[in-house]
Scaffold this motif. Structure first.
Motif, PDB file in Angstrom:
ATOM      1  N   GLN A 168     -13.140   1.381   0.263  1.00  0.00           N
ATOM      2  CA  GLN A 168     -11.894   2.126   0.128  1.00  0.00           C
ATOM      3  C   GLN A 168     -10.708   1.201   0.375  1.00  0.00           C
ATOM      4  N   PHE A 169      -9.780   1.169  -0.576  1.00  0.00           N
ATOM      5  CA  PHE A 169      -8.547   0.410  -0.421  1.00  0.00           C
ATOM      6  C   PHE A 169      -7.491   1.302   0.235  1.00  0.00           C
ATOM      7  N   GLY A 170      -6.835   0.758   1.253  1.00  0.00           N
ATOM      8  CA  GLY A 170      -5.787   1.509   1.931  1.00  0.00           C
ATOM      9  C   GLY A 170      -5.163   0.668   3.026  1.00  0.00           C
ATOM     10  N   ILE A 171      -4.221   1.250   3.736  1.00  0.00           N
ATOM     11  CA  ILE A 171      -3.516   0.522   4.792  1.00  0.00           C
ATOM     12  C   ILE A 171      -4.474   0.113   5.902  1.00  0.00           C
ATOM     13  N   ASN A 172      -5.463   0.947   6.185  1.00  0.00           N
ATOM     14  CA  ASN A 172      -6.396   0.651   7.270  1.00  0.00           C
ATOM     15  C   ASN A 172      -7.463  -0.364   6.878  1.00  0.00           C
ATOM     16  N   THR A 173      -7.560  -0.708   5.589  1.00  0.00           N
ATOM     17  CA  THR A 173      -8.567  -1.680   5.149  1.00  0.00           C
ATOM     18  C   THR A 173      -7.863  -2.824   4.450  1.00  0.00           C
ATOM     19  N   ALA A 174      -7.743  -2.735   3.139  1.00  0.00           N
ATOM     20  CA  ALA A 174      -7.052  -3.756   2.351  1.00  0.00           C
ATOM     21  C   ALA A 174      -6.164  -3.046   1.346  1.00  0.00           C
ATOM     22  N   ALA A 175      -4.872  -3.265   1.428  1.00  0.00           N
ATOM     23  CA  ALA A 175      -3.924  -2.612   0.532  1.00  0.00           C
ATOM     24  C   ALA A 175      -3.541  -3.565  -0.591  1.00  0.00           C
ATOM     25  N   PHE A 176      -3.786  -3.155  -1.838  1.00  0.00           N
ATOM     26  CA  PHE A 176      -3.343  -4.000  -2.945  1.00  0.00           C
ATOM     27  C   PHE A 176      -1.857  -3.761  -3.195  1.00  0.00           C
ATOM     28  N   GLN A 177      -1.163  -4.820  -3.581  1.00  0.00           N
ATOM     29  CA  GLN A 177       0.288  -4.767  -3.761  1.00  0.00           C
ATOM     30  C   GLN A 177       0.677  -4.343  -5.174  1.00  0.00           C
ATOM     31  N   THR A 178      -0.099  -4.774  -6.142  1.00  0.00           N
ATOM     32  CA  THR A 178       0.143  -4.386  -7.530  1.00  0.00           C
ATOM     33  C   THR A 178      -1.200  -4.146  -8.203  1.00  0.00           C
TER      34      THR A 178
END
Length: 326
Positions: A19-29
């Motif tokens: 899961q991508f998110g603030i608590n894991t890894a946030a993609f910028q674009t």
């Protein structure tokens, strides 16, 4: 690597089990590219002409950043690599619950910077390169890019999901294994679409009660992933047997499919129990709209249907391996 998520927090996107998110890894674009193939045909004395031969590659590039000392930790890229190392296409679901089809991780780039005294990076930049996975006939294996409404799915209803069966006319282990895998693939595809619809509706309706139902959305999203994994496993079994129609290969493939279905059944059953518990919590609250409670009931029923599909798949696979080895 086990993924330690805080269920109920915003999820930007899910790819397989990550899961991508603030608590894991946030993609910028998110950069998405589509190609359509127009090969050139030379002509004597005239300009070349173009011939359309179909859709080409579809790719997604996700650059992002992780600050391990703030959120995310140091294990996120290893978790991504673990997903890539499975050697199988992964189901993608966006933050709104829409199934985006199956994707393969082609490349992961990592750049570490701003080191602590111990050499631990305080900033980790990454770039994830994905390519869309298509069946041999050119159609997407999963229902990526579809409109859920176009499937005839309405609130609190299910798309037709058939029971996985061994074709009656199949007599050999190869025919039985191929037939079962194709049947499971069709059923799991319909179930993945239904689960995605249920997740979308439930997530929207329980938003005002997120603090009390922190795990519900995560459980519903896991059902989408479970159906997608079963679909992928069935496709792989069908593909292997189709390429190498030998009894030993067929038995091995269908046994692998049955084992995968058995493990996925536990995931779906766990999600079903959690969603039923969430229904009870909503019913105990005051002034909760009936439509909100019903949306969670639908998600719970969807989880139960997915568990049943997995159990039936494991049972049918056991019939083939049992009869063939008797």
């Amino acid at each position: 690597m086990a993924l330690d998520y805080t269920i109920g927090t915003p999820v930007m996107m899910q790819l397989g089990g990550f899961q991508f998110g603030i608590n894991t890894a946030a993609f910028q674009t998110l950069a998405r590219s589509n190609e359509w193939r127009w090969p050139s045909q030379d002509r004597f004395g005239k300009p070349p002409v173009l011939q359309h031969v179909g859709q080409g590659a579809e790719t997604i590039t996700l650059p992002g950043v992780i600050y391990p000392e703030w959120r995310g930790g140091l294990g996120q890229l290893d978790a991504m690599r673990a997903q890539a190392g499975k050697g199988e296409p992964l189901t993608m679901v966006d933050g709104k619950g829409n199934a985006m089809g199956l994707w393969a991780i082609e490349r992961i780039d990592e750049k570490q910077a701003v080191f602590a005294a111990s050499g631990t990076p305080r900033k980790v930049e990454f770039t994830l390169q994905l390519r869309r996975f298509f069946e041999a006939d050119g159609n997407s294996l999963a229902s990526g890019g579809f409109s859920l409404d176009s499937l005839g799915l309405v609130a609190n209803s299910f798309a037709p999901v058939g029971t996985p069966t061994i074709p009656a006319e199949a007599t050999t282990a190869v025919e039985q294994s191929k037939g079962l895998a194709d049947s499971v693939m069709d059923s799991a595809k319909a179930m993945a679409a239904t689960a995605s619809k249920a997740y979308t509706e439930m997530k929207d309706k329980v938003a005002p009660y997120t603090s009390q139902l922190a795990d519900a959305a995560g459980a519903a999203l896991r059902v989408v992933d479970t159906a997608g994994q079963l679909q992928t496993a069935a496709f792989q079994a069908s593909n292997v047997v189709g390429r190498n129609p030998v009894t030993a290969v067929a038995l091995s493939s269908v046994q692998t499919l049955g084992n995968k279905a058995g493990s996925l059944q536990m995931m779906a059953s766990s999600s079903s129990r959690l969603l039923r518990d969430s229904t009870s919590k909503l019913e105990a609250m005051a002034n909760v709209p009936a439509a909100t409670i019903q949306s969670v009931r639908v998600a719970a029923a969807c989880a139960e249907k997915t568990a049943t599909l997995c159990r039936q798949t494991a049972g049918e696979a056991a019939k083939i391996t049992g009869v063939a080895t008797a």
